[in-house]
Design a protein around this motif. Structure first.
Motif, short mmCIF file in Angstrom:
data_model
loop_
_atom_site.label_atom_id
_atom_site.label_comp_id
_atom_site.label_asym_id
_atom_site.label_seq_id
_atom_site.Cartn_x
_atom_site.Cartn_y
_atom_site.Cartn_z
N ARG A 56 -2.76 20.16 -8.06
CA ARG A 56 -4.28 20.46 -7.84
C ARG A 56 -3.43 21.68 -8.61
O ARG A 56 -4.64 22.56 -8.52
CB ARG A 56 -3.67 20.45 -6.27
N GLN A 63 -10.50 23.38 -12.57
CA GLN A 63 -12.02 23.27 -10.91
C GLN A 63 -12.50 24.13 -11.39
O GLN A 63 -14.17 24.57 -10.58
CB GLN A 63 -11.03 22.57 -10.13
N ARG A 64 -11.91 25.47 -10.70
CA ARG A 64 -12.94 27.18 -11.11
C ARG A 64 -14.15 26.60 -12.06
O ARG A 64 -15.26 26.82 -12.51
CB ARG A 64 -11.37 27.73 -11.16
N SER A 66 -15.02 24.04 -13.49
CA SER A 66 -16.03 23.18 -13.22
C SER A 66 -17.14 23.48 -12.31
O SER A 66 -18.59 23.53 -12.96
CB SER A 66 -15.64 22.05 -12.77
N ARG A 67 -16.81 24.44 -11.20
CA ARG A 67 -17.19 24.77 -10.81
C ARG A 67 -18.65 25.94 -11.51
O ARG A 67 -19.84 26.16 -11.38
CB ARG A 67 -17.04 25.53 -9.00
#
Length: 342
Positions: A56, A63-64, A66-67
């Motif tokens: 993680r 993830q940032r 992707s957002r």
């Protein structure tokens, strides 16, 4: 360090710790004893937890990114993902930001061409309506009048009714032509065009008032057209969907230079309504001149549409020298500051 080696070394560290424990204080006999099984299960859970936490942490930049990809909106440009660290993820983020800038530029260029073609087509249709259909209906009116003067009285009443119907159709054709090609904007300027637009939307159910501050900075021709079209679309939406009985159209200077258009009604508000083609068209026009469009609730309910145009030079244009009469604003309230909701 590349993403591959980071994940590999994280997993390798967890496995090395597990092997060292097995070679040291932890032993396994055959058959496996209950205590040893509990120790192995606890160790497995600890390894899985550590591995999940490390992954993680290692994949957080992805993830940032992707957002940011999921929320990117070309109609609201300027938002970029922060580039942190070095390596593959930083390079990927930089590439995404560059791609977003290129897409925004290309969209603005293509939207400008489409809107220019749209305005040219509107002018052509308005001209044909005025020259062809308008003249034809005018000739029909004259023929009906000539015929009505020569027929018996019972038929004359019917011809007079046909005249009124034809005259109403001619007025509607002229109204449509004015909306397609705002001749008053080209001939008399933005101030007169906004007043004429407000008068056009004023009915027995809807009252439209204009408030224009004198001495506004001069606007370029394309900026004036954008202001007019945004006001036109905002008034159209108000008349069709808001249920309002009063609308205010303000044109005033911004505190730091530039001009602001504000269209505010007392209707039922936006609520959860999705943005339609009209609002998207307003946003696209706004991007062409580097302005800011904000839609939201008014200070006392209803809906307000605000268009902030940056400073476009100083001086007084021809329409500013004509004056604006008694429709000046006494000041600028808190809701009219740049960046406020609405």
């Amino acid at each position: 360090m590349s993403l591959f080696w980071r994940i590999f070394l994280m997993n390798a560290a967890v496995l090395v710790v597990a092997v060292l424990l097995l070679l040291g204080p932890v032993t396994v006999s055959t058959p496996v004893l209950l205590g040893e099984a509990l120790v192995l299960i606890a160790g497995l859970m600890a390894m899985l937890t550590a591995n999940a936490a490390l992954l993680r942490f290692g994949l957080a930049p992805l993830q940032r990114l992707s957002r940011a990809m999921a929320t990117a909106d070309l109609l609201q440009p300027g938002h970029r993902t922060e580039v942190t660290g070095t390596g593959e993820i930083a390079e990927l983020t930089t590439t995404f930001n560059a791609m977003l800038s290129r897409l925004e530029s290309e969209r603005a260029t293509s939207a400008g061409r489409v809107l220019s073609a749209q305005e040219a087509e509107r002018r052509r249709i308005a001209q044909e309506l005025h020259d062809e259909v308008g003249q034809t209906l005018t000739a029909v009116l004259l023929q009906l009048k000539h015929t009505a003067d020569q027929v018996p009285e019972p038929v004359r009443a019917d011809l007079h009714q046909a005249q009124e119907t034809t005259r109403a159709g001619l007025d509607e054709i002229r109204r449509i032509a004015r909306r397609l090609r705002p001749g008053v904007l080209e001939e008399l300027g933005l101030h007169s065009a906004l007043r004429a637009l407000a008068a056009e939307f004023t009915t027995f159910r809807l009252g439209v008032t204009t408030h224009i501050t004198p001495g506004l900075p001069r606007l370029a021709q394309d900026a004036e057209l954008v202001v007019y079209r945004v006001a036109q679309e905002a008034l159209t939406n108000t008349a069709r969907h808001s249920g309002a009985d009063a609308v205010e159209v303000h044109l005033r200077p911004l505190p730091r230079g530039g001009v602001a258009l504000l269209v505010r009604d007392n209707g039922k508000g936006l609520r959860d309504a999705a943005e339609g083609a009209g609002i998207r068209g307003m946003r696209e026009r706004t991007l062409l001149i580097g302005a800011q469009l904000v839609l939201g609730a008014g200070p006392h309910g209803g809906t307000q549409v605000r268009l902030n145009l940056p400073g476009t030079g100083t001086g007084t244009g021809p329409e500013d020298r004509r004056g604006t009469g008694s429709e000046d604003l006494p000041g600028t309230g808190p809701e009219d500051r740049p960046g406020s909701p609405g």
